[in-house]
Design a protein around this motif. Structure first.
Motif, PDB file in Angstrom:
ATOM      1  N   PHE A   1      34.299  40.891  43.744  1.00  0.00           N
ATOM      2  CA  PHE A   1      34.131  39.852  44.764  1.00  0.00           C
ATOM      3  C   PHE A   1      32.788  39.151  44.595  1.00  0.00           C
ATOM      4  O   PHE A   1      31.759  39.798  44.392  1.00  0.00           O
ATOM      5  CB  PHE A   1      34.222  40.466  46.163  1.00  0.00           C
ATOM      6  N   VAL A   2      32.834  37.819  44.678  1.00  0.00           N
ATOM      7  CA  VAL A   2      31.615  37.005  44.647  1.00  0.00           C
ATOM      8  C   VAL A   2      31.622  36.106  45.880  1.00  0.00           C
ATOM      9  O   VAL A   2      32.182  35.012  45.868  1.00  0.00           O
ATOM     10  CB  VAL A   2      31.523  36.149  43.374  1.00  0.00           C
TER      11      VAL A   2
ATOM     12  N   MET B   1      38.292  38.407  39.449  1.00  0.00           N
ATOM     13  CA  MET B   1      37.127  38.128  40.289  1.00  0.00           C
ATOM     14  C   MET B   1      37.568  37.181  41.401  1.00  0.00           C
ATOM     15  O   MET B   1      38.078  36.090  41.134  1.00  0.00           O
ATOM     16  CB  MET B   1      35.998  37.491  39.480  1.00  0.00           C
ATOM     17  N   VAL B   2      37.384  37.609  42.639  1.00  0.00           N
ATOM     18  CA  VAL B   2      37.764  36.818  43.805  1.00  0.00           C
ATOM     19  C   VAL B   2      36.504  36.134  44.330  1.00  0.00           C
ATOM     20  O   VAL B   2      35.575  36.803  44.790  1.00  0.00           O
ATOM     21  CB  VAL B   2      38.408  37.703  44.880  1.00  0.00           C
ATOM     22  N   VAL B   3      36.461  34.819  44.236  1.00  0.00           N
ATOM     23  CA  VAL B   3      35.282  34.037  44.633  1.00  0.00           C
ATOM     24  C   VAL B   3      35.555  33.424  46.006  1.00  0.00           C
ATOM     25  O   VAL B   3      36.503  32.653  46.170  1.00  0.00           O
ATOM     26  CB  VAL B   3      34.978  32.936  43.604  1.00  0.00           C
TER      27      VAL B   3
ATOM     28  N   HIS C   1      41.029  36.895  35.228  1.00  0.00           N
ATOM     29  CA  HIS C   1      41.408  35.862  36.190  1.00  0.00           C
ATOM     30  C   HIS C   1      40.284  35.627  37.190  1.00  0.00           C
ATOM     31  O   HIS C   1      39.602  36.573  37.599  1.00  0.00           O
ATOM     32  CB  HIS C   1      42.663  36.274  36.953  1.00  0.00           C
ATOM     33  N   ILE C   2      40.112  34.371  37.582  1.00  0.00           N
ATOM     34  CA  ILE C   2      39.217  34.007  38.682  1.00  0.00           C
ATOM     35  C   ILE C   2      40.071  33.374  39.766  1.00  0.00           C
ATOM     36  O   ILE C   2      40.799  32.402  39.511  1.00  0.00           O
ATOM     37  CB  ILE C   2      38.124  33.020  38.223  1.00  0.00           C
TER      38      ILE C   2
ATOM     39  N   ALA D   1      30.976  34.359  38.918  1.00  0.00           N
ATOM     40  CA  ALA D   1      32.261  35.019  38.676  1.00  0.00           C
ATOM     41  C   ALA D   1      32.487  35.200  37.178  1.00  0.00           C
ATOM     42  O   ALA D   1      32.908  36.266  36.723  1.00  0.00           O
ATOM     43  CB  ALA D   1      33.398  34.205  39.292  1.00  0.00           C
ATOM     44  N   ALA D   2      32.196  34.146  36.402  1.00  0.00           N
ATOM     45  CA  ALA D   2      32.360  34.236  34.951  1.00  0.00           C
ATOM     46  C   ALA D   2      31.402  35.264  34.356  1.00  0.00           C
ATOM     47  O   ALA D   2      31.767  36.017  33.439  1.00  0.00           O
ATOM     48  CB  ALA D   2      32.147  32.858  34.319  1.00  0.00           C
TER      49      ALA D   2
END
Length: 481
Positions: free
Chosen positions: A186-187, A139-141, A376-377, A350-351
């Motif tokens: 994506f967040v 997750m790409v924040v 992974h974040i 994201a979590a």
């Protein structure tokens, strides 16, 4: 003389001194050679790992070779054990272009054995390294607050444009990996998150309470607004259909719900500073499970102060077949850049979207093709956590709602909730990578990273390289020989 044996022991001992000295001396020389070979092997391993880490996918170039040679020379300097004729070769395997092969040799001078005509002992080693990618959900924040529209402190292109270009490094580092699956979600976050399109209809309140001045006397109070009383009334023949239409509108930011264990009381409820796995994972059990539902973020109904910004929609985990598709996803996620900075919103969501036991449990298996999936974040921000007192965020309006509990000011409360969310995500097995872009208070965000090796600071000029290094870290290096 055969009969007179007195003194024979002394003569025999004297005669034996030469071979004994040779044996002892050769043992010392061989011991030095073994020590040198161990150092040579360590240098070989370091070179192979460094070169493989430098590779992007299966691309082997002069930079990769130079990086491997640099690590070899650092671990086996030319003065090591007085070694002579040191050679090292860093190359790409001819049978598998994802493997780096390293070979090295040297001559170690002897001391005692030189008296017997052996001036040196030759040693040689070989090794190889590969990138063990496995399966990864990432997750790409992305911080898309207003400051990202400005140039970094060093000048040049805007931070958001550098982000759009630099994020490609993450994709390139993990591309072209056989027999594995890497998915990205994506967040984009600011003072709100746009997640309604990912949630289910039952996860949204039918009636959301907003502060309104119904009597016109200047005093705000909570007023319930049913979905049937909104512009969505004409989109469907039932409340569920109208909620679905709102969710799919592309402008479906949500108000945060009560902490699990607290009750929703017509808009008046508490959000604790401690985030638990239940807060991440639990979902509404039915359309009327209001304690676990999210309110509809609607500035038109929020008369207390209707200023606010809804970023681009967040996206579920998905594979991307090429760089163009990934670049389009990054561009879409960063299309709207405005608002204040609420790190806790980005991390919590994201979590929630990454968890294999929450809202996306059926989509996020812990194994794929019999191989475990790592979560992974990757979290990027360009600024400190800066909440707002009057503008409308996912937490309502601070001056009216005060939903966030605890002591201290609003900023310190959000920071505490952010760090608690980080701890909860890590306890669930998620690895967190933090990129502090430009003017960031590192003391505020660095503790969120899984370790110091998962924390990066950049002025933007090397942002693509930072993303590549994170990708290399996600793809675990291993020695294969």
């Amino acid at each position: 003389m055969r009969r007179d044996t007195r003194g024979n022991t002394l003569a025999m001992a004297a005669a034996a001194l030469v071979p004994i000295a040779g044996m002892i001396g050769s043992g010392l020389d061989m011991s030095r050679a073994y020590m040198a070979q161990a150092k040579l092997q360590n240098a070989c391993d370091a070179a192979a790992l460094a070169a493989r880490r430098e590779m992007s996918g299966s691309v082997f170039d002069s930079d990769v070779r130079t990086e491997g040679e640099r690590f070899f020379d650092f671990n086996f300097p030319s003065t090591t054990m007085n070694a002579q004729n040191v050679t090292r070769t860093v190359a790409q395997s001819t049978s598998d272009d994802t493997i780096v092969e390293v070979s090295a040799s040297a001559d170690i001078p002897t001391s005692v054995m030189a008296l017997f005509g052996r001036d040196s002992i030759s040693i040689s080693v070989s090794c190889e390294a590969n990138q063990d990618y496995g399966n990864n959900d990432i997750m790409v924040v992305l911080d898309v607050t207003g400051s990202m529209n400005s140039a970094p402190s060093g000048g040049g292109a805007s931070k958001i444009s550098r982000l759009r270009t630099g994020a490609m490094g993450l994709y390139r580092a993990l591309a072209d990996t056989p027999n594995t699956r890497t998915r990205y979600g994506f967040v984009p976050y600011s003072m709100n998150v746009n997640v309604g399109g990912i949630l289910r209809t039952r996860d949204i309140l039918r009636t959301t309470f907003y502060p309104q001045d119904e009597d016109g006397d200047g005093d705000e109070e909570y007023v319930g607004v049913d979905i049937n009383e909104t512009e969505w009334f004409d989109d469907g023949s039932s409340r569920g259909e109208r909620i679905r239409a709102w969710r799919e509108s592309g402008q479906a930011c949500v108000e945060e719900r009560p902490t699990i264990g607290n009750s929703y009381n017509d808009g008046d409820f508490d959000i604790d500073l401690t985030v638990t796995q239940d807060d991440i994972d639990q979902i509404a059990s039915a359309w009327n499970d209001v304690d676990r539902q999210y309110g509809r973020w609607d500035p038109d109904e929020n008369e207390y102060d209707d200023d606010g910004w809804c970023p681009s929609p967040a996206t579920r985990l998905s594979t991307y077949g090429n760089e163009t598709a990934f670049q389009d996803a990054v561009n879409d996620a960063t299309a709207i850049v405005a608002g204040n900075t609420y790190h806790d919103l980005g991390l919590v969501w994201a979590a929630r979207l990454l968890s294999p036991t929450g809202i996306n449990a059926s989509r996020n298996p812990t194994e794929w093709n019999g191989i475990p999936v790592a979560q992974h974040i990757v979290f990027l921000t360009d600024g400190d956590l800066v909440p707002t007192s009057s503008n409308y965020s996912s937490f309502g309006n601070w001056n009216f709602n005060r939903r966030l509990t605890g002591s201290g000011g609003q900023e310190s409360r959000h920071i505490a909730r952010f760090l608690s969310a980080c701890s909860a995500a890590k306890s669930m097995g998620m690895t967190i990578w933090i990129i502090a872009f430009d003017n960031v208070d590192t003391d505020e965000v660095e503790p969120c990273a899984t370790s110091s090796g998962h924390f990066y600071v950049t002025d933007g000029t090397d942002l693509e390289d930072v993303f590549e290094r994170i990708g290399a870290g996600i793809g675990r290096l291993r020695l294969t020989q």
